[in-house]
Design a protein around this motif. Structure first.
Motif: not given
Length: 122
Positions: A7-8, A14-15, A42-46
């Motif tokens: 969530e943060y 802009d990440g 889990d592919g939720l972030i880069t």
């Protein structure tokens, strides 16, 4: 804690810097690294390497997912929609030809690595 971290990250278009994430969550950098590794797996972030004040860190960005895709994921297997979803036939699953064909196509595709074709028309 993983949900809080995600969530943060999502809260900033802009990440966020990984070094800021662990501070914002009030955890140590080691625990933050484990959380980031899970979100990446889990592919939720880069994650992209970046220098901040001369120190190497990473910029974390949330991966945007289609609400429609997420909503139907539990009804999909190997890209084929579950034939029982919304089915009005009064059958017994053990003897349902549509379900049997779908399961056979899935098993065949997994064993051969090919995309299933037969059940796609159900």
């Amino acid at each position: 804690m993983i949900e809080e971290a995600l969530e943060y990250i999502r809260s900033s278009p802009d990440g966020v810097l990984q070094s800021d994430l662990w501070k914002a969550l009030g955890i140590d950098s080691r625990k933050c690294s484990r959380i980031v590794a899970k979100l990446l797996k889990d592919g939720l972030i880069t994650r992209e390497e970046e220098l901040a004040d001369g120190v190497r860190t990473y910029r974390l960005r949330a991966v945007e997912r289609s609400a429609c895709t997420d909503r139907f994921t539990p009804l999909m297997a190997s890209g084929i929609f579950d034939p029982c979803a919304g089915c009005t036939d009064e059958c017994v699953p053990e003897r349902c030809p549509k379900l049997s064909e779908w399961l056979f196509a899935l098993a065949f595709s997994k064993s051969t690595g090919q995309k299933p074709h037969a059940a796609a028309s159900l």
